[in-house]
Structures are given as C-alpha cells and as structure tokens.
Enzyme design. Structure first.
Site, PDB file in Angstrom:
ATOM      1  N   GLY A  27       0.746  -1.238   0.000  1.00  0.00           N
ATOM      2  CA  GLY A  27       0.000   0.000   0.000  1.00  0.00           C
ATOM      3  C   GLY A  27       0.779   1.293   0.000  1.00  0.00           C
ATOM      4  N   GLY A  28       0.577   2.073   1.084  1.00  0.00           N
ATOM      5  CA  GLY A  28       1.182   3.396   1.180  1.00  0.00           C
ATOM      6  C   GLY A  28       2.688   3.364   1.224  1.00  0.00           C
TER       7      GLY A  28
ATOM      8  N   LYS B 187      -3.800  -8.421   3.335  1.00  0.00           N
ATOM      9  CA  LYS B 187      -2.746  -7.987   2.408  1.00  0.00           C
ATOM     10  C   LYS B 187      -1.633  -9.025   2.340  1.00  0.00           C
ATOM     11  CE  LYS B 187      -2.430  -4.045   4.642  1.00  0.00           C
ATOM     12  NZ  LYS B 187      -2.123  -2.668   5.105  1.00  0.00           N
TER      13      LYS B 187
ATOM     14  N   ASP C  74      -3.845  -4.431  14.439  1.00  0.00           N
ATOM     15  CA  ASP C  74      -3.123  -5.010  13.301  1.00  0.00           C
ATOM     16  C   ASP C  74      -3.170  -6.539  13.371  1.00  0.00           C
ATOM     17  OD1 ASP C  74      -1.354  -5.420  11.169  1.00  0.00           O
ATOM     18  OD2 ASP C  74      -0.136  -3.702  11.722  1.00  0.00           O
ATOM     19  N   ILE C  75      -3.403  -7.171  12.230  1.00  0.00           N
ATOM     20  CA  ILE C  75      -3.435  -8.630  12.148  1.00  0.00           C
ATOM     21  C   ILE C  75      -2.259  -9.154  11.320  1.00  0.00           C
ATOM     22  CG2 ILE C  75      -4.761 -10.647  11.428  1.00  0.00           C
ATOM     23  CD1 ILE C  75      -5.933  -9.116  13.800  1.00  0.00           C
TER      24      ILE C  75
ATOM     25  N   ARG D 119      24.050  -4.747  42.009  1.00  0.00           N
ATOM     26  CA  ARG D 119      24.968  -5.605  42.773  1.00  0.00           C
ATOM     27  C   ARG D 119      24.210  -6.512  43.734  1.00  0.00           C
ATOM     28  NH1 ARG D 119      28.769  -1.727  45.789  1.00  0.00           N
ATOM     29  NH2 ARG D 119      26.902  -0.430  45.751  1.00  0.00           N
TER      30      ARG D 119
ATOM     31  N   LYS E 140      16.907   9.861  54.051  1.00  0.00           N
ATOM     32  CA  LYS E 140      17.627   8.743  54.662  1.00  0.00           C
ATOM     33  C   LYS E 140      16.626   7.617  54.898  1.00  0.00           C
ATOM     34  CE  LYS E 140      21.510   7.142  56.457  1.00  0.00           C
ATOM     35  NZ  LYS E 140      22.097   7.788  57.645  1.00  0.00           N
ATOM     36  N   HIS E 141      16.899   6.473  54.332  1.00  0.00           N
ATOM     37  CA  HIS E 141      16.017   5.311  54.466  1.00  0.00           C
ATOM     38  C   HIS E 141      14.576   5.661  54.117  1.00  0.00           C
ATOM     39  CE1 HIS E 141      19.281   2.929  55.930  1.00  0.00           C
ATOM     40  NE2 HIS E 141      19.451   3.670  57.011  1.00  0.00           N
TER      41      HIS E 141
ATOM     42  N   GLU F  18      25.586   9.827  49.641  1.00  0.00           N
ATOM     43  CA  GLU F  18      25.590   8.681  48.727  1.00  0.00           C
ATOM     44  C   GLU F  18      25.256   9.105  47.293  1.00  0.00           C
ATOM     45  OE1 GLU F  18      26.348   5.575  49.053  1.00  0.00           O
ATOM     46  OE2 GLU F  18      26.363   5.153  51.201  1.00  0.00           O
TER      47      GLU F  18
ATOM     48  N   ASN G  97       2.986   6.697  60.512  1.00  0.00           N
ATOM     49  CA  ASN G  97       2.342   7.973  60.818  1.00  0.00           C
ATOM     50  C   ASN G  97       3.370   9.090  60.748  1.00  0.00           C
ATOM     51  OD1 ASN G  97      -0.412   7.231  61.464  1.00  0.00           O
ATOM     52  ND2 ASN G  97       0.375   6.228  63.294  1.00  0.00           N
TER      53      ASN G  97
ATOM     54  N   HIS H 236       2.911   4.323  52.706  1.00  0.00           N
ATOM     55  CA  HIS H 236       3.344   3.055  53.294  1.00  0.00           C
ATOM     56  C   HIS H 236       4.460   2.415  52.478  1.00  0.00           C
ATOM     57  CE1 HIS H 236      -0.857   3.219  55.054  1.00  0.00           C
ATOM     58  NE2 HIS H 236      -0.065   3.158  56.096  1.00  0.00           N
TER      59      HIS H 236
END
Length: 521
Positions: free
Chosen positions: A34-35, A65, A125-126, A219, A279-280, A334, A422, A521
């Site tokens: 086609g195109g 096609k 599409d197939i 690591r 931190k953490h 860090e 909290n 959380h």
C-alpha cells in the site's frame, strides 16, 4: 545469511525510505504494501507491490494484504531443511530474508479523546503481528526489523559483511520483535478489558499487563543476600528519576535508586529553590530558600546526624557554593541529584570519585500508576497528586494562622506527603525542625519529632506542624502544643474532630484542615 529480498510494510514511516534506499543500493529486492510501496516508488525505487507478488489484491479494506502462503512460506521456510526449500521451490515461493514491519498505531488511537470502539478495533493489526512473529520464529533464516533505530546499524553491518547479517544480530532482532508484539497485544488487552457495559474505558482494566525494560542488574537488593535489577517503564514519564544521567560515581544500588526517587519526587513539589535530604526513604531535612545554598544549609540543620550517608536532591542548578558548603560540613552523601550542575561544580565534585551524581530533567509530571507487590498479587493505584493550596484550607479553630504561619503550614504539609505514616512534621521559617516517621502511634511520631528537634538544637517555640492524617485523639495535639507549636495542619475527618479542635483552642493553637490525607506506606 545474505539478504537478497526484503518485505517492507510500516505504519511508522520514519527513516524507512533511507533504509529501503540502503537495501536497494546493496542489491536487495524490495517488496512492499500500500502506502509504503507508493512512497518508495515515488522516490524512484524499484519495488514490487505485495498484491502483484502474491497474485491476489489487497482486499477487505486492507484487512487482508500479507496473509498469503507466498509471503509466509517465504518467511517460515527453514533454510537448513532441504524438504522445506524443495516445497517452496515447487510452489514458486522465493525466500524473504528481511522483514521490516511496525504495527498500526493502536496506543495512539485509544489515547485520543472520545475514541470509539470501532476506531480502536480497526487499528488492531493482524497481518503485521503475523509477519513479525513468523519472522522472529524463523530468525535463523530471517531478519525481523521493528525498530527504526536499527535501520542504520543493520545497513552498516550488511555493508561490512557482503550483504550478510550474523546469527547473533538476527536473534537479537527476534527478541526485540517478540517484545514488540507482546506489548502491542498487552495494550489491546488492557484497553479492551477496561471497557464497561457501555464500552466506555475505565481506569483499571479487568486484566492488567505491564512492561518494563531492564536498565541494569544491580549488585544486590535491599540486603547483600538479595538479588535485584532496575527496570524502566518504556512509556516515557517526564521528570521521573528513571530519566537520570549519571555524571560520576559508583554504580547505583537498589536502595540508592529507591531513596533517590523519594528525594526527587519530594523536591519537585516546590516552586522556590529547595533541598531535600533523604535517609532510608524518609526526609530527614527539607527546606526552601532564596538560593539553593540557603535551602541546603537549613535542610542540613534539621538532622545533621541522619543526613550522614543520605541522598540530597535540589530543584535547581547546583553551583560551587553548594558543593563548598557540603565540603565544609564534611557531609558524606551517597547520591546527589539536580536538574543541572555548573561546570565549576562538576569539576569540584569530580574529586569525590565515589559520590554518585545524577542529572534529571525537572518536569512535574506523574506516573500513570503506582505499584506495590503483595504475596500472590499486585496493588495498583493512581499517584497522590494532591498538592495542598491555600484555597484547600479551612480554619476550624478560634484563632486563624498568620500569613507567615500559613506559608509554613503549606510547606510542612507538602513535606508530610513524603514521610512514612504515621507522619508528623514540625517546621518554621521554610525548613523542617523535626520529623517523626513510620510509627504505629501518631503520638509517638509527635514525640520523636520533638526529640529530634531538641537533639539538633532547634527550638519548636512558635513552630507549625503537619500531620499526614487526622488526629484520632487529642493527645497528639497536647504533645505538640507542649513542644511549643502554635499552628497545625491536618486532614480532619476523625470521629473526635470536635475534641481535637477543642484541645487546639485550649492551647491557643491555630488549626486548619485540608480534607485530604497523605498516608505513605
């Protein structure tokens, strides 16, 4: 394997003309549909349209096609089996050695507002996926090209090897091709199973398929006895930590990336120069200022002990003044994150060879979904996009906050959004004074925040406090008032709101409610 005949049928036509010209220059016969065929022919290339090749015209509005034995026989025939080659020769089927296909734009179609089910279906599409899968299955004899980024490297390899592509190259292309079709089918399944009885898409599909690309094997995970890897969402999320460029330093670890994400998401909510130290997974210091240097100095004061070995994020260009301030404090970090660094700052940081320095484009966008893995399942939610504004606030006490207190309350509540529940955050003058995180009791979080402020030598007299969720009892208000706070921001909504508000009035506090909590959380 020498490439002698190629089939090109693409929806995304970026770069395909140059690719076809490169193939033709190396003597490759071109088939197309086609195109795509028209575009190649208009450019002066010799191309055989697929209908002429098979003897059957494209039909059913283009639905059929390439679904023809002459196409799939030429793709699927095993080159190492004489009986396969004899069969296709008997039926006049030449081999097709390279297939260049990308698929109908289904994702782009369903992303359009008010897209209809009919439009979506017509963009499934197939023939394309059938050719991709056939070619990938038979990678030993066929090169399958689905990514325009591969066009030039493949032409270069062919040019350097007499028109041939290696088995390793073809296998790599096959892996990419199966990933391509899997994600295409996943997008279709996600969208179709999100439709309700009126065929209107809902937020959460009945069957959810996610896809990520591995960036690197790490690591180890949270602990050295755990294995881990970092994966990136192939759908670009502007401003996300996954878009980092590492300028220097050691490899990023699992915890580095997790904490870097927490720091970056927090610092992005501020429009003025800001610094966040994590931190953490919890902020141990957050501040805003006229310049990044001021913001850093204030953030560091909050908890200089916890800041050791932390991760720092800035929302502006880091200069030598900031780096010098870190050096003067012997602040071991860090990871350092910012949208940009001056050349002088980079030169100064280069002396810290282990320090991981990341540049991330600053864009305030949100992920489509947030994920949390649980045993045997997956929790999915929309991101917490509530960023409190003055118009969201309701004064519930006899005393209203001053303008200065209002600014600090808004600041504290934005920080509390990124503190593990909290969460209690004391602040004043655009900086955190004490952060209480992750306690089972809100009273304990309040006490810890006050203790940390005292340990840092920071006065809480006249401070403002944010709570990420409502106060279930008045005891939390009693504790923060005793610590010296004068204004409080919280979501409200407790069964004992009246009791909590009365306690605030007893202590002469100003209290505002937002109507939106920030559990994390």
């Amino acid at each position: 394997m020498k490439i002698r005949q190629a089939l090109i049928s693409v929806s995304d036509k970026r770069g395909v003309l140059e690719f076809a010209q490169g193939l033709a220059a190396q003597g490759v016969k071109l088939l197309s549909t086609g195109g795509t065929a028209k575009m190649l022919r208009d450019a002066g290339l010799a191309v055989t349209e697929i209908g002429d090749y098979t003897g059957f015209p494209e039909m059913l509005d283009g639905r059929v096609k390439t679904l023809h034995p002459k196409v799939h026989g030429g793709i699927l025939a095993r080159r190492d089996l004489p009986e396969h080659l004899a069969t296709i020769e008997q039926h006049g089927i030449p081999t097709i050695d390279l297939v260049c296909v990308n698929l109908y734009p289904f994702r782009e179609t369903v992303a359009k507002p008010n897209v209809t089910l009919e439009d979506a279906i017509e963009n499934i599409d197939i023939g394309g996926p059938a050719m991709v899968r056939s070619s990938a299955k038979n990678y030993a004899g066929v090169a399958i090209v689905t990514d325009p980024a591969d066009y030039q490297p493949l032409l270069d390899e062919m040019q350097g090897h007499g028109g041939e592509l290696s088995l390793n190259t073809r296998f790599g292309l096959a892996k990419k091709a199966f990933t391509h079709t899997a994600r295409y089918d996943s997008a279709i399944a996600n969208w179709l199973t999100s439709l309700d009885e009126q065929n209107q898409p809902q937020q959460f599909p009945a069957a959810y398929h996610a896809a990520f690309d591995r960036v690197e094997v790490l690591r180890y995970g949270e602990n050295p006895h755990q294995q881990a890897a970092f994966y990136k969402d192939p759908v670009h999320t502007p401003g996300a930590i996954a878009n980092y460029t590492q300028l220097q330093g050691k490899e990023l670890s699992y915890n580095n990336i997790a904490d870097a994400d927490a720091a970056w998401e927090c610092v992005k909510v501020f429009d003025t120069p800001a610094c966040v130290i994590i931190k953490h997974a919890n902020p141990c210091g957050v501040a805003i200022g006229g310049k990044l240097l001021e913001a850093y100095e204030k953030a560091f004061k909050t908890d200089s002990t916890s800041a050791f070995g932390g991760i720092i994020a800035f929302n502006g260009t880091v200069d030598v003044d900031v780096v010098n301030a870190m050096n003067e404090r012997k602040h071991f970090v860090e990871v350092l994150i910012a949208p940009a660094f001056t050349a002088a700052a980079k030169e100064l940081l280069a002396g810290k060879t282990n320090l991981r320095v990341l540049e991330v484009p600053l864009q305030r966008a949100y992920h489509a979904f947030e994920y949390k893995r649980v045993g045997g399942g997956l929790l999915i939610q929309s991101p917490d996009m509530f960023n409190v504004q003055p118009s969201d606030l309701k004064v519930v006490t006899k005393k209203a906050p001053t303008d200065a207190q209002l600014e600090d309350l808004l600041f504290a509540y934005r920080v509390a959004k990124f503190v593990k529940s909290n969460a209690i955050v004391f602040c004043g003058g655009g900086m955190t004074l004490g952060v209480g995180a992750g306690q089972m009791s809100r009273v304990d979080s309040t006490k810890i925040a006050a203790i940390k402020a005292q340990a840092a030598g920071l006065s809480l007299d006249g401070s403002c406090v944010a709570s990420d969720a409502f106060f279930p009892f008045r005891d939390g208000v009693d504790v923060l008032a005793q610590a010296g706070a004068k204004a409080v921001i919280q979501p409200g909504g407790s069964m004992r709101d009246a009791e909590v508000i009365a306690a605030a009035d007893e202590h002469g506090l100003a209290m505002v409610v937002t109507g939106a909590r920030h559990f994390r959380h």
